[in-house]
Motif scaffolding. Structure first.
Motif: not given
Lengths: 450, 450
Positions: A449-450, A167, A172-174, A197, A208, A194, A191-192, B67
């Protein structure tokens, strides 16, 4: 031409690894295991020989066994942390990979994930992680962990640990988050990025990943578990599996079962490279090779082997004379019978006849002794059995790896069994040929992600 | 001749450290912070300049703050783990010390103790540890820790952590335990290796230290806490304390209070070296230096400073125009008043008049701007106030440290304020002159076995 095999040099930041006691050899540099020069020279040798990677085994926590025997003989203890030595070796090389062992018991996955990303950056994508679960009860006590005796529970732990790491590395980093826009003063797109959790059995992680993505993101995943649970874990996660079979026939079975484990998890059989553990002892004549092999055995303390054997067989082997025929032992104990069954399964009949033979069996099993030509033949036999490559262990330090580079590698290259030049790219690209990132069928891929 | 001062270069494995935003500067190499070349070149530069050590700050867990602001501006985030980069720098140098930050939140002390011992071996005794407690709630959440908001509790945690580390480093392997006896095949004397048994609030540790003793055993202990509890911790444990005073007068008070804290713990005042944090911006003329200082400020995002200030003063500073006189703010808020009291305490009257001045105050406070000669004068003034040395921070990368080595160091050496050659031995011997091991008055000394 055959597909070239993979060759790693295997070592441990300890006075000896597979061949215990070899630090005793006159002229051995094995006791320099905490000096940077020692490791940088080994890395340079490996790269000169077009070896794929250094594979660092590790023993977290003091090894099992009698206190006096472990410390007196330096049985994988004391030792040093391989992760902090890699950057010196990476700086001195360009292509060599670095696979290091990290137990899930050793540190929090959030901390470990940053260490791995930092190293994957520092090595420009030449990093591999050998995932282990530390069966030793001494390791568990050292870090105050309860209830790790249960083997299946340790693999559940590893599943949670590796899922968190994926994860962080992948989710975490797109792609495209990193901008490095000096003009506008925007380092990354918030925004990119994450927050992960995770709330599981052993860990809660909120936040992140601490580092921007490295060339491979997830380092190449290695594993060595041979139990059913271990093989299922390998089938899901491993990109490389380390086996010790002792013969091409035995290896063939293991390779088939590992490839099947991958298929069972929806992956391709060739998504995993299987590496046989071997000590190659080479001489210009067979006699010279045999003399070296015998010298190597002479440094082994037989008390140590008796202890290891007793632990395996669950009887006190020290009560028997070394000349005791094994048939007599088998009559005495069910434990020793199962060990012998295992041995006999992989050995030519008649080769193990007495307790003394048994003591050297385990080391001999992992050994090829011969001239460069006969060694190449034996390696080719493993290749024909489906093995993708080898984790080579040393009998002497220096000596074994130097001999491999100077005498065996050129012959392997001539026969098309070993690469003569490195392929470009990261460790993953060198091993699999396509893409620095994990394949679509790998569980880490699903964490993107993304 | 005066006793030479200590000079460290301070950095973080991040796009910027003290001077935020400087990665934006055209030609800056700050974005290479994850490349080994970057760090090896810095280490070589430091050693060429006879600098004592590289001091690696760290931010474990994402930094506090909004953030978007943290990620957009790369405010100490993302970052890399300094511990795994040290060996590359150590291999390329002979005398330079390496002080790295490790938070007690980051990993288990048993794991950390092996990492530190491995690095102290690899650097041949050039290692220092900056002990921090990670106040950030993001760090706590990242590793699933509850109840770390309480400052005193974090120091209790640090006390337990460091006590375990001392036991492992000093109390596990007695002097004389290591035999390396090849002839008899005895690596170490099992009777002189001891299992540590700790059962405390946060940790249980059972087992001997994993590594044989390194040159310093306990790395040189650094600390930066300025609270009452933090100072008591420093008085007990620190061999180096990092302060940011902003003026020789303010430094004089801090130095006195740190030395008193040492005396309160039964140590000598000179058992601790006190290091002022400074950014030295030098030009061949005062105008050039001022131009550089102004350029450095131009990369700072004022939103970032407003946020930092708001957090400190506990009001939303962004509601005020930059030209608002501070007297007006003080009328509005008790929080800002206490910040201003702190500022006014260390600044010439009249220098901070508006919100805009305040925004640059914190950075300016840590700065010396001038020609090599005036910079030396200011450094000498700190020395006269009792400071033992400096943690130098960079405004530009490259630039600031290069200027120091080429223009300031030679002048300091001429004036006897800086050493022209390294003293022999470990980092501890270089800093204190006698003995690679902790002094008798240090709490680690009492953990010795045998």
């Amino acid at each position: 031409m055959t597909k070239p095999l993979i060759f790693n040099f295997m070592a441990m930041v300890a006075p000896s690894h597979a061949a215990t006691g070899i630090w005793r050899r006159p002229g051995s540099t094995a006791l320099n295991y905490l000096q940077l020069d020692h490791w940088v020279e080994l890395a340079k040798l490996a790269e000169r020989g077009k070896v794929d990677a250094l594979f660092f085994a590790d023993q977290f926590g003091m090894a099992e066994g009698a206190w006096d025997l472990v410390i007196g003989n330096a049985l994988h203890y004391p030792n040093g942390d391989p992760s902090v030595l890699i950057s010196a070796m990476a700086y001195a090389t360009k292509e060599l990979g670095f696979i290091f062992t990290n137990s899930v018991m050793q540190q929090h996955p959030y901390t470990f994930a940053r260490i791995a990303t930092t190293l994957d950056h520092a090595t420009k994508g030449r990093l591999g992680w050998n995932v282990v679960t530390s069966p030793s009860s001494r390791a568990a006590k050292a870090v105050g962990v309860e209830g790790t005796a249960d083997h299946d529970d340790r693999y559940k732990w590893a599943e949670e640990y590796i899922a968190i790491a994926y994860s962080l590395w992948e989710g975490s980093w797109e792609d495209g988050a990193v901008l490095h826009d000096r003009e506008r003063g925007v380092f990354a797109d918030p925004a990119k990025v994450h927050a992960i959790s995770h709330a599981g059995t052993r860990y809660r992680v909120e936040g992140p990943h601490m580092s921007e993505p490295s060339p491979q993101r997830t380092p190449v995943i290695f594993q060595a578990g041979s139990s059913a649970v271990g093989q299922a874990f390998a089938g899901r996660h491993a990109e490389g599996v380390f086996i010790v079979s002792g013969s091409p026939e035995a290896a063939r079975k293991k390779v088939a079962s590992i490839r099947q484990a991958a298929v069972d998890q929806g992956r391709s059989p060739e998504d995993i490279v299987v590496l046989e553990g071997l000590t190659v002892i080479v001489g210009s004549t067979m006699e010279e090779a045999r003399r070296k092999a015998k010298e190597c055995e002479s440094y082994v303390n037989s008390e140590v082997v008796i202890q290891q054997l007793s632990a395996m067989a669950r009887i006190d082997v020290s009560q028997y004379a070394l000349s005791t025929p094994l048939s007599e032992l088998m009559a005495h104990s069910q434990g020793i019978r199962s060990v012998l069954d295992m041995v006999i399964d992989t050995m030519p009949p008649g080769e193990v006849a007495t307790v003394n033979d048994l003591l050297h069996y385990s080391a001999r099993k992992m050994r090829i002794v011969g001239t460069p030509a006969t060694v190449c033949d034996e390696i080719a036999a493993y290749a024909a059995a489906g093995v993708d490559g080898f984790n080579l262990m040393y009998a002497f330090m220096p000596g074994t790896f130097d001999d491999f580079v100077d005498y065996v590698a050129p012959l392997l290259q001539k026969r098309g069994l070993m690469r003569s030049e490195y392929s470009p790219g990261t460790l993953r690209e060198k091993l699999f040929g396509k893409g620095a990132r994990v394949r679509r069928s790998h569980p880490a891929f699903r964490c993107r992600a993304g």
